[in-house]
Design an enzyme around this catalytic site. Structure first.
Site, PDB file in Angstrom:
ATOM      1  N   HIS A  30     -50.803 -34.371  -8.848  1.00  0.00           N
ATOM      2  CA  HIS A  30     -49.198 -35.039  -9.058  1.00  0.00           C
ATOM      3  C   HIS A  30     -48.647 -36.136  -8.884  1.00  0.00           C
ATOM      4  O   HIS A  30     -48.230 -35.809  -7.739  1.00  0.00           O
ATOM      5  CB  HIS A  30     -48.675 -33.742  -9.341  1.00  0.00           C
ATOM      6  CG  HIS A  30     -48.940 -33.131 -10.744  1.00  0.00           C
ATOM      7  ND1 HIS A  30     -48.508 -32.866 -12.064  1.00  0.00           N
ATOM      8  CD2 HIS A  30     -49.462 -31.221 -10.325  1.00  0.00           C
ATOM      9  CE1 HIS A  30     -48.802 -31.930 -12.146  1.00  0.00           C
ATOM     10  NE2 HIS A  30     -49.294 -30.684 -11.743  1.00  0.00           N
ATOM     11  N   HIS A  61     -56.491 -32.778 -13.826  1.00  0.00           N
ATOM     12  CA  HIS A  61     -57.488 -32.352 -13.047  1.00  0.00           C
ATOM     13  C   HIS A  61     -58.673 -31.830 -13.323  1.00  0.00           C
ATOM     14  O   HIS A  61     -59.215 -32.320 -14.069  1.00  0.00           O
ATOM     15  CB  HIS A  61     -56.203 -30.397 -14.515  1.00  0.00           C
ATOM     16  CG  HIS A  61     -56.977 -29.925 -14.404  1.00  0.00           C
ATOM     17  ND1 HIS A  61     -57.798 -29.741 -15.585  1.00  0.00           N
ATOM     18  CD2 HIS A  61     -57.654 -28.744 -13.879  1.00  0.00           C
ATOM     19  CE1 HIS A  61     -58.934 -28.177 -15.453  1.00  0.00           C
ATOM     20  NE2 HIS A  61     -58.634 -27.772 -14.027  1.00  0.00           N
ATOM     21  N   GLY A  83     -55.898 -12.223  -9.311  1.00  0.00           N
ATOM     22  CA  GLY A  83     -56.191 -13.404  -8.506  1.00  0.00           C
ATOM     23  C   GLY A  83     -54.512 -13.943  -7.280  1.00  0.00           C
ATOM     24  O   GLY A  83     -53.705 -13.701  -7.238  1.00  0.00           O
ATOM     25  N   ARG A  84     -55.509 -14.748  -6.337  1.00  0.00           N
ATOM     26  CA  ARG A  84     -53.883 -14.938  -5.296  1.00  0.00           C
ATOM     27  C   ARG A  84     -53.460 -15.919  -5.875  1.00  0.00           C
ATOM     28  O   ARG A  84     -53.576 -17.040  -6.205  1.00  0.00           O
ATOM     29  CB  ARG A  84     -54.804 -16.089  -4.006  1.00  0.00           C
ATOM     30  CG  ARG A  84     -53.219 -16.326  -3.090  1.00  0.00           C
ATOM     31  CD  ARG A  84     -54.320 -16.543  -1.940  1.00  0.00           C
ATOM     32  NE  ARG A  84     -53.880 -17.250  -0.798  1.00  0.00           N
ATOM     33  CZ  ARG A  84     -53.353 -17.573  -0.646  1.00  0.00           C
ATOM     34  NH1 ARG A  84     -53.464 -19.288  -1.283  1.00  0.00           N
ATOM     35  NH2 ARG A  84     -52.218 -18.467  -0.025  1.00  0.00           N
ATOM     36  N   HIS A 108     -48.578 -24.087 -29.749  1.00  0.00           N
ATOM     37  CA  HIS A 108     -47.007 -23.635 -30.053  1.00  0.00           C
ATOM     38  C   HIS A 108     -46.222 -25.059 -30.911  1.00  0.00           C
ATOM     39  O   HIS A 108     -45.003 -25.178 -30.911  1.00  0.00           O
ATOM     40  CB  HIS A 108     -46.837 -23.222 -29.238  1.00  0.00           C
ATOM     41  CG  HIS A 108     -46.512 -23.247 -27.773  1.00  0.00           C
ATOM     42  ND1 HIS A 108     -47.437 -24.151 -27.121  1.00  0.00           N
ATOM     43  CD2 HIS A 108     -45.074 -24.039 -27.366  1.00  0.00           C
ATOM     44  CE1 HIS A 108     -46.640 -24.266 -25.586  1.00  0.00           C
ATOM     45  NE2 HIS A 108     -45.796 -24.655 -25.256  1.00  0.00           N
ATOM     46  N   HIS A 153     -62.937 -41.701 -19.242  1.00  0.00           N
ATOM     47  CA  HIS A 153     -64.119 -41.407 -19.939  1.00  0.00           C
ATOM     48  C   HIS A 153     -65.598 -41.995 -19.564  1.00  0.00           C
ATOM     49  O   HIS A 153     -66.118 -41.610 -19.492  1.00  0.00           O
ATOM     50  CB  HIS A 153     -63.369 -42.096 -21.593  1.00  0.00           C
ATOM     51  CG  HIS A 153     -62.616 -40.484 -21.749  1.00  0.00           C
ATOM     52  ND1 HIS A 153     -62.832 -39.210 -22.706  1.00  0.00           N
ATOM     53  CD2 HIS A 153     -61.211 -40.604 -21.806  1.00  0.00           C
ATOM     54  CE1 HIS A 153     -61.836 -38.420 -23.078  1.00  0.00           C
ATOM     55  NE2 HIS A 153     -60.776 -39.075 -22.404  1.00  0.00           N
ATOM     56  N   ASN A 207     -62.121 -28.744 -12.146  1.00  0.00           N
ATOM     57  CA  ASN A 207     -62.636 -27.489 -11.730  1.00  0.00           C
ATOM     58  C   ASN A 207     -63.821 -27.451 -12.216  1.00  0.00           C
ATOM     59  O   ASN A 207     -64.737 -27.834 -13.318  1.00  0.00           O
ATOM     60  CB  ASN A 207     -62.278 -26.798 -12.425  1.00  0.00           C
ATOM     61  CG  ASN A 207     -62.057 -26.412 -13.060  1.00  0.00           C
ATOM     62  OD1 ASN A 207     -63.396 -25.491 -13.649  1.00  0.00           O
ATOM     63  ND2 ASN A 207     -61.463 -25.983 -14.013  1.00  0.00           N
ATOM     64  N   SER A 224     -60.992 -25.860  -7.205  1.00  0.00           N
ATOM     65  CA  SER A 224     -59.930 -26.373  -8.646  1.00  0.00           C
ATOM     66  C   SER A 224     -58.661 -27.467  -7.987  1.00  0.00           C
ATOM     67  O   SER A 224     -59.024 -27.755  -7.062  1.00  0.00           O
ATOM     68  CB  SER A 224     -59.764 -25.538  -9.292  1.00  0.00           C
ATOM     69  OG  SER A 224     -58.379 -25.600 -10.271  1.00  0.00           O
ATOM     70  N   ARG A 231     -67.377 -24.732 -11.453  1.00  0.00           N
ATOM     71  CA  ARG A 231     -68.044 -23.276 -11.279  1.00  0.00           C
ATOM     72  C   ARG A 231     -68.781 -22.655 -11.780  1.00  0.00           C
ATOM     73  O   ARG A 231     -69.470 -22.879 -12.582  1.00  0.00           O
ATOM     74  CB  ARG A 231     -66.370 -22.327 -11.658  1.00  0.00           C
ATOM     75  CG  ARG A 231     -66.446 -22.698 -13.356  1.00  0.00           C
ATOM     76  CD  ARG A 231     -65.028 -21.686 -13.738  1.00  0.00           C
ATOM     77  NE  ARG A 231     -64.614 -22.249 -14.763  1.00  0.00           N
ATOM     78  CZ  ARG A 231     -64.564 -22.946 -15.692  1.00  0.00           C
ATOM     79  NH1 ARG A 231     -64.369 -23.944 -15.354  1.00  0.00           N
ATOM     80  NH2 ARG A 231     -64.834 -22.802 -16.756  1.00  0.00           N
TER      81      ARG A 231
END
Length: 317
Positions: free
Chosen positions: A107, A117, A275-276, A187, A157, A119, A103, A121
């Site tokens: 910035h 970003h 998790g960490r 929200h 893209h 990841n 992951s 998995r």
């Protein structure tokens, strides 16, 4: 139904790929920055496994970033059953689990360079006899610009689409739509945190041949990250900026924080399953801002970016 073949070799191949990809990405980003270097923090997880957290900060180009890998396993807990919507304890379907992935979040310092970003998995579940009862791949890459350059959006893209096309022309539009619908602050009037990319989850292989194909798909997606992102950084990293641009960057970073802490399944899953914490919250920016009821002025570059976040576009059209 449990998989009858031993997936130990498959897991080891995936672990090796993820660690090699971490080295490749960190080396490329250090070369891009020219000043900062990744600090490495190797950690062990109580209950099984551990990871390698690599963090970079205060560079010429990268204000903060992390490229993390983890290889972890353990007993299936009641909390995990709820999060993953698994069966009841004792039904034999899920007694232990294994997960391995990479992951990253970057910035940049310059507001004209987008945050990114990604990841990739792999997850396995085991029954009480140790057979693999379920397994799947997941992942994706997305872009969070502060100022909209359509050239950059089309490039990002386009590279992702090109990586996926050998595995089916339907993959990119399907996973692009999934990304547009996932990275959203519901929200805030369904405002996307950026301009999307691709996102997918629970890609379940039915047999060994399909598992190898999904593995190759994941490799193609992981290997596409640097070609998708680095050219954009090189184009934008030296554009002059001032207080106006930094303020807008921090406001948009605030939206990034809101999504990660309110909606992101991976963040919430990690925090709720012990998790960490340092590795999980590595994704948050070093500085963010929340101005009361802030709205950019119509016709400004800031308003143009916000419009793209409110109305997902087909960047390949």
């Amino acid at each position: 139904m449990p998989f009858k073949t031993d997936t130990h070799a498959f897991r080891e191949k995936w672990i090796s790929y993820i660690h090699a990809l971490q080295d490749t990405i960190c080396g490329a980003l250090e070369g891009l920055d020219g000043k900062a270097r990744f600090a490495t923090d190797e950690w062990e997880r109580e209950g099984g496994g551990g990871g390698i957290t690599r963090v970079i900060a205060d560079g010429n180009v990268l204000e903060k970033g992390g490229v993390n890998t983890s290889v972890v396993w353990g007993e299936v807990t009641d909390m995990m059953r709820g999060q993953l919507k698994l069966g009841s304890p004792g039904d034999g379907s899920a007694a232990k689990w294994f997960a391995c992935g990479l992951s990253l979040v970057i910035h940049p310092l310059n507001p004209y360079v987008p945050t990114t970003h990604a990841n990739w998995r792999y997850f396995e579940l085991y029954d009480e006899e140790g057979n693999v009862s379920d397994r799947w791949f997941g992942g994706g890459s997305d872009l969070t610009p502060y100022y909209l350059f359509e050239e950059d959006a089309r490039h990002f893209h386009g590279v992702l689409r090109e990586a996926m096309e050998p595995f089916g022309n339907e993959k990119y539009p399907l996973y692009k739509k999934w990304c547009d619908e996932y990275f959203v602050n519901r929200h805030r009037d369904n405002e996307m945190r950026g301009i999307g990319g691709v996102f997918y989850d629970h890609l379940r292989p039915a047999d060994a041949a399909e598992a190898d194909r999904w593995f190759a798909f994941q490799q193609a997606c992981g290997n596409s990250f640097l070609p998708a992102y680095v050219p954009i950084v090189l184009r934008r990293k030296d554009i002059p900026y001032g207080e106006r641009e930094k303020e807008w960057q921090e406001i948009r970073r605030g939206r990034y924080v809101e999504f990660n802490l309110v909606h992101d399944r991976g963040t919430l899953f990690g925090l709720k399953t012990q998790g960490r914490t340092e590795s999980i919250l590595m994704s948050l920016p070093p500085r963010a801002r929340w101005g009361y009821n802030y709205r950019p002025q119509p016709g400004t570059p800031e308003a143009e970016l916000l419009d793209a976040c409110l109305h997902p576009r087909d960047w390949m059209a």
